[in-house]
Design a protein around this motif. Sequence first.
Motif, PDB file in Angstrom:
ATOM      1  N   GLU A 294      -8.743   6.450  -5.747  1.00 20.53           N
ATOM      2  CA  GLU A 294      -7.734   5.769  -6.548  1.00 20.53           C
ATOM      3  C   GLU A 294      -6.381   6.438  -6.362  1.00 20.53           C
ATOM      4  OE1 GLU A 294      -8.236   4.652 -10.623  1.00 20.53           O
ATOM      5  OE2 GLU A 294     -10.319   4.088 -10.235  1.00 20.53           O
ATOM      6  N   SER A 296      -3.069   8.029  -7.178  1.00 26.88           N
ATOM      7  CA  SER A 296      -2.572   8.695  -8.380  1.00 26.88           C
ATOM      8  C   SER A 296      -1.060   8.607  -8.407  1.00 26.88           C
ATOM      9  CB  SER A 296      -3.017  10.156  -8.377  1.00 26.88           C
ATOM     10  OG  SER A 296      -2.460  10.827  -7.273  1.00 26.88           O
ATOM     11  N   ALA A 492      -5.889   2.448   0.386  1.00 29.95           N
ATOM     12  CA  ALA A 492      -5.663   3.508  -0.594  1.00 29.95           C
ATOM     13  C   ALA A 492      -4.916   4.673   0.048  1.00 29.95           C
ATOM     14  CB  ALA A 492      -6.991   3.975  -1.178  1.00 29.95           C
ATOM     15  N   ARG A 495      -1.221   3.708   0.623  1.00 30.24           N
ATOM     16  CA  ARG A 495      -0.477   3.666  -0.640  1.00 30.24           C
ATOM     17  C   ARG A 495      -0.206   5.078  -1.147  1.00 30.24           C
ATOM     18  NH1 ARG A 495      -4.315  -1.048  -3.052  1.00 30.24           N
ATOM     19  NH2 ARG A 495      -3.519  -2.687  -1.690  1.00 30.24           N
ATOM     20  N   GLN A 496      -1.215   5.931  -1.086  1.00 30.29           N
ATOM     21  CA  GLN A 496      -1.039   7.301  -1.557  1.00 30.29           C
ATOM     22  C   GLN A 496       0.045   8.004  -0.733  1.00 30.29           C
ATOM     23  OE1 GLN A 496      -2.831   8.775  -4.313  1.00 30.29           O
ATOM     24  NE2 GLN A 496      -0.993  10.037  -4.056  1.00 30.29           N
ATOM     25  N   ASP A 516      -1.462  -6.420  -7.000  1.00 25.31           N
ATOM     26  CA  ASP A 516      -2.220  -5.227  -7.395  1.00 25.31           C
ATOM     27  C   ASP A 516      -1.570  -3.991  -6.783  1.00 25.31           C
ATOM     28  OD1 ASP A 516      -4.008  -6.753  -8.747  1.00 25.31           O
ATOM     29  OD2 ASP A 516      -5.395  -6.953  -7.062  1.00 25.31           O
ATOM     30  N   GLU A 517      -1.247  -4.110  -5.508  1.00 25.19           N
ATOM     31  CA  GLU A 517      -0.617  -2.999  -4.804  1.00 25.19           C
ATOM     32  C   GLU A 517       0.731  -2.648  -5.427  1.00 25.19           C
ATOM     33  OE1 GLU A 517      -0.599  -2.303  -0.433  1.00 25.19           O
ATOM     34  OE2 GLU A 517       1.167  -3.574  -0.558  1.00 25.19           O
ATOM     35  N   GLU A 520       0.437  -0.886  -8.551  1.00 27.53           N
ATOM     36  CA  GLU A 520      -0.171   0.421  -8.352  1.00 27.53           C
ATOM     37  C   GLU A 520       0.872   1.458  -7.953  1.00 27.53           C
ATOM     38  OE1 GLU A 520      -3.688  -0.112  -6.060  1.00 27.53           O
ATOM     39  OE2 GLU A 520      -3.901   2.014  -5.673  1.00 27.53           O
ATOM     40  N   ILE A 521       1.824   1.065  -7.104  1.00 28.59           N
ATOM     41  CA  ILE A 521       2.699   2.087  -6.522  1.00 28.59           C
ATOM     42  C   ILE A 521       4.157   2.008  -6.974  1.00 28.59           C
ATOM     43  CG2 ILE A 521       1.260   2.320  -4.474  1.00 28.59           C
ATOM     44  CD1 ILE A 521       3.370   0.715  -2.931  1.00 28.59           C
TER      45      ILE A 521
END
Lengths: 571, 306
Positions: A294, A296, A492, A495-496, A516-517, A520-521
């Motif tokens: 996931e 962070s 993932a 994105r991280q 969603d992406e 998330e970021i």
Amino acid sequence: MTDPRANDPATISAEGAPDEPGGTPVGTGRSSDETTGDANIADAAGIADAADAQNGGYLLEAIDIVKRFGDFTANDGVSLKLRPGRIHALLGENGAGKSTLVKIIYGALQPTAGSLRWQGGRVSVANPAAARRLGIGMVFQHFSLFEALSAVENIALAMPGPFDLAALGERVTRVSAQYGLPLEPGALVADLSVGERQRIEIVRCLLQEPRLLIMDEPTAVLTPQEADQLFVTLRRLAGEGCAVLYISHRLEEVKQLCHEATILRLGRVVANVDPETETAASLARLMVGADVHEVSTEAHASDGPVMLSVSGLSLPSAGPFGVALRSVSLDVRAGEIVAIAGVAGNGQSELFEALSGERLAPARDAISIAGAPCGTAGVTARRRLGAAFVPEERLGHSAVPGFVLSDNVLLTRHASDRAMVGGGFVSQLETRAVAKRVGGRFDVRTSRENPEASALSGGNLQKFVVGRELDRDPRIVVVNQPTWGVDAGAAALVRQALVDMARAGAAVLAISQDLDEIFEIADRVAVISRGELSEAYPARDIDRERVGLLMAGAHETGESAGRAPPPEARA
Amino acid sequence: MTGLEAVIMTIIAAATPLLLAAIGELVTERSGVLNLGVEGMMIMGAVGGFAAAYVSGSAMLGIAAAVGAGVAMSLLFAFLTQTLVSNQVATGLALTLFGLGLSGLIGEAFTGLPGAKLQSVHVPGLSDLPLIGPVLFGQDVIVYASVALTALAGWVLARTRLGLVIRATGGNHHSAHALGYNVIAVRYGCIAFGGATAGLAGGYLSLVYTPQWIENMTAGRGWIALALVVFSTWAPRRVAVGAYLFGTVWIMGLYVQGIGINIPPQLLASLPYLITIAALVVLSGDRLLTRVNPPACLGQPFVPDR
């Protein structure tokens, strides 16, 4: 030679081959005033069960399907059973064999081994026309539409029976209204949004009164509101007894919509589950075969200096089917991620090309990178200022398919990395070292040392092209669709990496269709619609609902504002 | 025959082979195939038509042979580009060179011989009217066929399922395949139609226009036809306008020379090209047509996945 339906035999060995879905209007045999929702599904399935009791009530059974492409086995003994009135999810990562399986069911591919049963009788589906005669309709992920034809012409191409565009247009209008999918029959496809194009495909299937409707990632291109509308339509169809095979990456919507789920991994069925009793995480685990990392992050407001600034950028459309940018303004600060949401084809690629310098802006100060006006400067000049760009298309735009990875490194870094080119000579040592470092840092899995870009899977190549840019420690990163069509693990990681980049002080601009992406970021979210960019809102102050409305063009309050004089008039 | 009548008759004669070759290429291109071998198919039609007519003494048999020669050439092209998926541009150019060479070889025995000229239609009464009579009712069958085929192609492309399938195949062959249409078969058919009309155009040259065989007698008309298709934005009606405009300017140039007006012959020779291009560029100002008509898959090879 003209009408393939005229002479292709669908070899149907089952008793009572379904008759040609001729000119009977949709709605007969189905109660058109039926309420939408799940209430009727059990009934419909029950009736069908009684009728087809001799074969367990299955509408379609795919038994031990094997499909090989050369050495590669895309489907390895896959079985799938579908009942009328049920929405059945087919889940799996990219390359798990979902598309291959549905293409076999739809007759677009022939299985190497295995068989299909339709209502208990063995069938071989020779081609899509044969599938349509059985009552199988399919809405493709990449639409099989013709841009230069009108909506009704597109539909006519898939319809048997007499050729009468006027009458068909009336049926299209009626059926599309009936299912809440408004459609203008005479509209040219090229002028329609992606959501409207999908409606054409769905209406095309509905007109043939399908018994089974296959949807290949239908919501990937829709706004949340359009997706909700689609779910209503699908539930209604299921309520009328139609089976739906639903392919999606989006686990939440599968849980919300589907009655059953089959999960594929590496060409095999790994589980048949009830999506309602699973969690998104447990479904993802089944798909990937391991826990998914996931990302962070916590959204925060950055007060760093403005690193990328766009002011009043207008650009005419480059081609007949392109989008014009209308007075786009945006600031990206050091240390933050700004995401641009939007339905595909609303000016994202045009904006990316203007930012990267592939297309030059009309005025020098329309775009500033790290404070330096560079609207009329080329890609290399912008890279020298510390900017890095990752286009949407991995193969052919980000990377040259036939070049090895080290040569692909050279393509974007020859000007910014002194060590790579010296005295007019390329240092293979250095480019190979960088390619190797990128591969290590970003977990790019290759079958051998320094392969051609085309030999990498989509996810690994995406990790490579993103990693190639981030490895430079750029001050500004502009990335278009960072994880489009990439498996969950690679997504993932990418994105991280973007989040880490921003936290380390870079300004990151991510253009994405994946909400969603984005949530998330992103620290701030702007929305692009028909070439106009909204204000960038802090991610915590904006919800999906609002973003969806903006994606549909709600901010186009003043048309005239969008056509303001180009920046040079003010300069 | 009055002066005006003669001018109109020669214009029609000059325009007909261009129109025939162009309308066939238009249909071929709308299906997504770029056949640069029009010149080669035309010249084979010319020599085939002349030879058959000379040997048999029947001009009608000559026409049939011209069409047959054009179709045979086009099927060779179709086999190479559709079945063996060779490059269409290279194959088309090769087809032209091949046709020019082979026609010279076949035609050597027929050079300078008097041919069988295709007779014009004669409708008693109507054909004897002044001016209108010969122009409208006194042409040969190929002229009528060229007009009829153009109208037919326009109608089929715009109004029928066959036309829709052809346009769809040219617009997006992957989608057409996904819908279950046989892209290769559609293209074979369209290429063969293009071959038939190009062969007929060649036959017109050797059986009507100059009823004898001369090497390279097509003199670049195949290339003009190709250009007409593009400049007419793939619209049959405009191809007709373009072909007749070209014919008109060409013939007028000859008359101007004949009268003795002193214009450099190079300029006169280039005028038909310049005026036709200028007129068709103005005509193609219609944004919708330029968006909709060009076949998106033109010249792209297609291999169905199975």
